[in-house]
Design a protein around this motif. Structure first.
Motif, short mmCIF file in Angstrom:
data_model
loop_
_atom_site.label_atom_id
_atom_site.label_comp_id
_atom_site.label_asym_id
_atom_site.label_seq_id
_atom_site.Cartn_x
_atom_site.Cartn_y
_atom_site.Cartn_z
N SER A 128 28.10 78.94 55.89
CA SER A 128 27.12 79.05 54.81
C SER A 128 26.32 77.77 54.61
N TYR A 129 26.86 76.63 55.05
CA TYR A 129 26.16 75.34 54.91
C TYR A 129 25.40 75.01 56.20
N ASN A 130 26.10 74.84 57.28
CA ASN A 130 25.52 74.75 58.63
C ASN A 130 24.49 73.64 58.79
N ALA A 131 24.66 72.51 58.09
CA ALA A 131 23.68 71.43 58.17
C ALA A 131 24.28 70.10 58.59
N CYS A 132 25.58 70.04 58.87
CA CYS A 132 26.19 68.78 59.30
C CYS A 132 25.56 68.34 60.63
N ARG A 133 25.23 67.06 60.74
CA ARG A 133 24.49 66.58 61.89
C ARG A 133 25.31 66.60 63.19
N PHE A 134 26.62 66.58 63.07
CA PHE A 134 27.47 66.51 64.26
C PHE A 134 27.87 67.87 64.79
N CYS A 135 27.66 68.93 64.02
CA CYS A 135 28.25 70.23 64.34
C CYS A 135 27.30 71.14 65.11
N LEU A 148 28.96 59.94 54.93
CA LEU A 148 28.83 61.31 54.45
C LEU A 148 27.36 61.69 54.27
N ALA A 149 26.57 60.75 53.73
CA ALA A 149 25.14 61.01 53.53
C ALA A 149 24.42 61.11 54.87
N PHE A 150 24.71 60.18 55.78
CA PHE A 150 24.04 60.17 57.08
C PHE A 150 24.34 61.44 57.86
N MET A 151 25.59 61.89 57.79
CA MET A 151 26.00 63.09 58.51
C MET A 151 25.59 64.38 57.80
N ARG A 152 24.95 64.22 56.64
CA ARG A 152 24.47 65.36 55.84
C ARG A 152 25.59 66.31 55.43
N LYS A 153 26.72 65.74 55.04
CA LYS A 153 27.77 66.56 54.45
C LYS A 153 27.28 67.10 53.11
N ASP A 154 27.93 68.14 52.64
CA ASP A 154 27.49 68.79 51.41
C ASP A 154 28.06 68.13 50.16
N HIS A 155 28.71 66.96 50.31
CA HIS A 155 29.37 66.34 49.17
C HIS A 155 29.43 64.82 49.32
N ASN A 156 29.69 64.15 48.21
CA ASN A 156 30.14 62.76 48.27
C ASN A 156 31.61 62.73 47.85
N SER A 157 32.23 61.56 47.91
CA SER A 157 33.67 61.48 47.66
C SER A 157 34.03 61.87 46.23
N GLU A 158 33.19 61.49 45.27
CA GLU A 158 33.48 61.83 43.88
C GLU A 158 33.46 63.33 43.67
N GLU A 159 32.46 63.99 44.26
CA GLU A 159 32.39 65.45 44.14
C GLU A 159 33.61 66.11 44.79
N ALA A 160 34.02 65.58 45.95
CA ALA A 160 35.18 66.15 46.63
C ALA A 160 36.44 65.99 45.77
N ARG A 161 36.63 64.81 45.19
CA ARG A 161 37.80 64.60 44.33
C ARG A 161 37.82 65.60 43.17
N SER A 201 23.10 69.48 71.94
CA SER A 201 22.41 70.36 71.00
C SER A 201 22.63 69.97 69.54
N ALA A 202 23.53 69.00 69.28
CA ALA A 202 23.77 68.57 67.91
C ALA A 202 22.63 67.69 67.42
N PRO A 203 22.21 67.83 66.16
CA PRO A 203 21.17 66.95 65.62
C PRO A 203 21.50 65.47 65.80
N LEU A 204 22.79 65.13 65.76
CA LEU A 204 23.20 63.73 65.89
C LEU A 204 22.86 63.15 67.26
N PHE A 205 22.71 64.00 68.26
CA PHE A 205 22.43 63.49 69.60
C PHE A 205 21.10 62.74 69.65
N SER A 206 20.13 63.20 68.90
CA SER A 206 18.83 62.51 68.87
C SER A 206 18.95 61.12 68.25
N ASP A 207 19.92 60.96 67.34
CA ASP A 207 20.15 59.64 66.74
C ASP A 207 20.77 58.68 67.75
#
Length: 290
Positions: free
Chosen positions: A26-33, A138-151, A207-213
Motif C-alpha cells: 500500500s505504500y510502495n515508495a521506499c527507495r531501496f525496494c 529514514l527520510a532519505f530512503m523515503r520510509k513512511d515514518h520517523n522514529s518518534e512516529e514508530a515508537r 530497478s530500485a530508485p536508490l540505484f540512481s543515487d
C-alpha cells in the motif's frame, strides 16, 4: 490460489500457511525496494480468499497459525481484515494466531478500538518495517515514518495486545556509517522491545530508485564486511529479550540466528569467523547492476 507478485515472508514464518489477501504494498515508495514496484496495491476478493481456505481444508489442512500476504496486508481496512478473520474462523476454528507485515502508517490508520477488535479476532503479531534508527536515513530512503512516529504506533500495538516484530536492514546508512546506524537502531529496539527481529543486508537492484543515487554519487553502498561489522555492533548492544533473531546476508553461509540474550556469544563468534574471512577477500557489494 494463483499467486501474483513475489512472496515476501519472514523466515521464522516459513512453517505457517500463507493466505494471500492482497496484492502489492500500500505504500510502495521506499527507495531501496523493488518487490512490488510493478504492482498496484489492491485487496483480493473475499470469494477468492474463501476458495483458498476451502481448498486447504479439503486437502486435510488444519493450520493453527496463518500468515497473511502480500507486502503489507495490514494496509487493508480493519473492516476488511475482520471479514478475512471471520472466514479463517469459519474454516479453521482452532486458528487463533494470525500474523502479517505492516507499515507504521498502517497502524496509525486504525483506531484503538479497531486494533483491539483485530487482536480479539486472532491478529497476534505484526512485522513492522523499521529498517534503521537514523532519522536522516529514514527520510532519505523515503520510509513512511520517523522514529518518534514508530515508537508511538508500537506503543499503541502494545496497548491493544498485539506483538510487534521488527524488519531492519544493515547498510541502509551507506558506507562508513554502519556502526553509527547499529547504535541508533539498537537504542530504538531497546526502547520498543520487539518480539522478533529480521535483519537483512541492503540489496540494491538496478530497478530500485536508490540505484540512481549510487550512479550520481549521492549514496555509496556499504560493503558486506561493513554490514557484518554493523550487525555485530547491533548484537552487542541489544539489551532486551528477543524471542528469535535472524540475520541474513546475501551470501547464505553468513547467517546469524538465535535467541537473545542466551545465544549472543555464539552468534557473535559466528560473525567474528565470517568477518575474518571477509577481511581476506576483495571488497564485496550487494548491488545488482545487470
Amino acid at each position: 490460489m494463483d499467486y501474483e507478485g513475489q512472496i515476501c515472508k519472514p523466515p521464522m514464518e516459513i512453517g505457517r500457511f500463507m493466505l494471500p489477501v492482497a496484492v502489492g504494498c500500500s505504500y510502495n515508495a521506499c527507495r531501496f525496494c523493488t518487490l512490488f514496484k510493478h504492482l498496484k496495491f489492491r485487496e483480493l476478493p473475499l470469494d477468492k480468499v474463501e476458495a483458498e481456505l476451502l481448498r486447504v481444508k479439503n486437502l486435510g489442512g488444519s493450520p493453527k497459525k496463518i500468515f497473511l500476504g502480500d507486502g503489507n496486508p495490514f494496509g487493508l481496512s480493519a473492516e476488511r481484515l475482520l471479514d478475512v478473520l471471520a472466514l479463517i474462523h469459519k474454516y479453521f476454528p482452532d486458528c487463533r494466531d494470525v500474523s502479517m507485515d505492516a507499515t507504521v502508517t498502517n497502524v496509525s490508520e486504525k483506531s484503538g478500538e479497531e486494533l483491539r477488535a483485530l487482536r480479539d479476532n486472532g491478529v497476534s503479531e505484526l512485522y513492522v518495517g523499521i529498517e534503521c534508527g537514523l532519522e536522516d536515513v529514514l527520510a532519505f530512503m523515503r520510509k513512511d515514518h520517523n522514529s518518534e512516529e514508530a515508537r508511538g504506533q508500537i506503543a499503541r500495538l502494545r496497548e491493544a495486545g498485539i506483538m510487534y516484530s521488527a524488519h531492519i536492514m544493515c547498510g541502509t546508512a551507506g558506507a562508513g556509517r554502519g556502526i553509527e546506524n547499529a547504535e541508533a537502531t539498537a537504542r530504538f529496539l531497546n526502547e520498543t522491545g520487539p518480539h522478533r527481529i529480521v535483519n537483512t543486508s541492503l540489496f540494491i537492484h538496478r530497478s530500485a530508485p536508490l540505484f540512481s543515487d549510487i550512479e550520481s554519487g549521492r549514496f555509496t553502498p556499504a560493503t558486506e564486511l561493513e554490514n557484518m561489522l554493523e550487525e555485530r555492533r547491533l548484537l552487542e548492544l541489544l539489551a532486551v529479550p528477543v524471542d528469535f533473531y535472524d540475520g541474513l546476508h546475501d551470501y547464505m553461509e553468513v547467517r546469524t540466528k538465535g535467541r537473545l540474550p542466551q545465544d549472543r556469544e555464539r552468534m557473535l563468534a559466528r560473525l567474528d569467523m565470517e568477518i575474518e574471512r571477509k577481511r581476506e577477500r576483495a571488497e564485496m557489494y550487494v548491488v545488482y547492476a545487470s
